[in-house]
Design a protein around this motif. Sequence first.
Motif, PDB file in Angstrom:
ATOM      1  N   LEU A   1       0.434  -1.429   0.267  1.00 27.54           N
ATOM      2  CA  LEU A   1       0.328   0.023   0.061  1.00 27.54           C
ATOM      3  C   LEU A   1       0.737   1.059   0.079  1.00 27.54           C
ATOM      4  N   ARG A   2       1.864   1.074   0.901  1.00 29.31           N
ATOM      5  CA  ARG A   2       2.620   2.708   0.810  1.00 29.31           C
ATOM      6  C   ARG A   2       3.274   2.766  -0.779  1.00 29.31           C
ATOM      7  N   ARG A   3       3.065   1.384  -1.679  1.00 26.81           N
ATOM      8  CA  ARG A   3       4.435   1.713  -2.691  1.00 26.81           C
ATOM      9  C   ARG A   3       3.241   1.892  -3.891  1.00 26.81           C
ATOM     10  N   ALA A   4       1.995   1.738  -3.729  1.00 26.76           N
ATOM     11  CA  ALA A   4       1.074   1.944  -5.211  1.00 26.76           C
ATOM     12  C   ALA A   4       0.931   3.358  -4.956  1.00 26.76           C
ATOM     13  N   THR A   5       0.401   3.293  -6.525  1.00 25.78           N
ATOM     14  CA  THR A   5       0.158   4.822  -7.043  1.00 25.78           C
ATOM     15  C   THR A   5      -1.125   4.737  -7.769  1.00 25.78           C
ATOM     16  N   ALA A   6      -1.490   6.200  -7.767  1.00 26.78           N
ATOM     17  CA  ALA A   6      -2.893   6.098  -8.105  1.00 26.78           C
ATOM     18  C   ALA A   6      -3.336   5.558  -9.320  1.00 26.78           C
ATOM     19  N   GLY A   7      -1.905   4.637 -10.823  1.00 27.08           N
ATOM     20  CA  GLY A   7      -2.862   4.216 -11.270  1.00 27.08           C
ATOM     21  C   GLY A   7      -2.992   2.482 -10.899  1.00 27.08           C
ATOM     22  N   ASP A   8      -2.020   2.696 -10.084  1.00 23.84           N
ATOM     23  CA  ASP A   8      -2.875   1.006  -9.585  1.00 23.84           C
ATOM     24  C   ASP A   8      -3.979   0.955  -9.259  1.00 23.84           C
TER      25      ASP A   8
END
Length: 175
Positions: free
Chosen positions: A163-170
């Motif tokens: 979740l910390r590495r997630a971006t809006a594109g995910d």
Amino acid sequence: MAADGARLVVGVSGSLASLAALRVAAHVARESGRTLVAVLAWEPPEGEALYVRSPDSAWAAHCEHEARARLDRAFDEAFGGTPPGVTVRRRVIRGRPDQVLCAWVADPGDLLILGTRTRTRTRTRTRTGPRRAAVRRRVLAQARCPVLTVPAPALPRRERRALRRATAGDFEMLA
């Protein structure tokens, strides 16, 4: 059995912690025979002080409707509806959460159940995080009855990292 007239009140906001508290409250209500009073306190998004300067009854009605929908969603997410074997009263009340909850549990025989966030090692805080902690602190200081705090379920370390590495594109829907 519960003391005569004693209430079992749970604060609901829709957070994971409040859903955990709602589940615990339903279990305690079922075991003790008490009526479960689920309370969701709400305020206008701009705050009461700004609302007083420019009141809009349609906007207030909309906010209250959204609060009722949030309380209904919490029951749907926690139980798929109303929990079986428990008498439930749902209350949506305009006011500061700590003041509303303390007003509902004025008797020493009452029990108030609140959800609490678990502590994580991350340094970032959500916009609502410190406020919820402040509500919990004020309720614990002001309540005239026992308060049971229920921690939110912790995410496994692997999921927290993802979740910390997630971006809006995910989170975009694939067409």
